[in-house]
Design an enzyme around this catalytic site. Structure first.
Site, PDB file in Angstrom:
ATOM      1  CB  VAL A 211       4.359  -5.834   9.238  1.00 49.98           C
ATOM      2  CG1 VAL A 211       3.223  -6.842   9.401  1.00 49.98           C
ATOM      3  CG2 VAL A 211       3.808  -4.462   8.885  1.00 49.98           C
TER       4      VAL A 211
ATOM      5  CB  ILE B 261      -1.021   0.041   1.162  1.00 51.61           C
ATOM      6  CG1 ILE B 261      -0.318   0.046   2.504  1.00 51.61           C
ATOM      7  CG2 ILE B 261      -2.016  -1.085   1.049  1.00 51.61           C
ATOM      8  CD1 ILE B 261      -1.243   0.357   3.671  1.00 51.61           C
TER       9      ILE B 261
ATOM     10  CG  HIS C 231       6.832  -8.728   5.171  1.00 51.78           C
ATOM     11  ND1 HIS C 231       6.915  -8.696   6.552  1.00 51.78           N
ATOM     12  CD2 HIS C 231       7.212  -7.499   4.755  1.00 51.78           C
ATOM     13  CE1 HIS C 231       7.318  -7.495   6.941  1.00 51.78           C
ATOM     14  NE2 HIS C 231       7.508  -6.763   5.864  1.00 51.78           N
TER      15      HIS C 231
END
Length: 107
Positions: A101, A37, A105
């Site tokens: 986060v 995003i 990932h």
């Protein structure tokens, strides 16, 4: 001391549960790839395992092998789609390593 437990309230866990929308690029039984995003470049994709794992330090080896294979597939597709000369992959583990986060990932 660093908290190293997996927190299932992280944004990627919410995405996996369908609680937050994403623009999916790829999905299979073990991984999800979606657009970032806050992209740093065109084609900035995140690839995550569906299995709960905080980062590369605690992911099961089989899950890591699958997520990196998918990361390679996405990198090849992005390189071709953008006619790029190369790609950059990033993976950060723990806050001191730049992780924000706390779900494994790859960028």
């Amino acid at each position: 001391m660093t908290n190293t437990a997996y927190d299932d309230s992280n944004v990627f866990a919410k995405i996996l549960r369908g609680e937050m929308p994403v623009h999916k690029v790829y999905e299979d039984a073990k991984t999800l790839a979606f657009m970032d995003i806050m992209p740093r470049v065109d084609g900035h994709v995140l690839v995550i395992p569906k299995a709960p794992s905080r980062n590369i330090l605690d992911v099961a080896p089989d899950d890591l092998a699958h997520v990196i294979a998918v990361t390679q597939k996405i990198a090849r597709a992005a390189k071709q789609a953008f006619q790029a000369d190369g790609v950059a992959l990033h993976q950060f583990s723990e806050a001191a390593g730049g992780q924000v986060v706390f779900h494994l990932h790859f960028h």
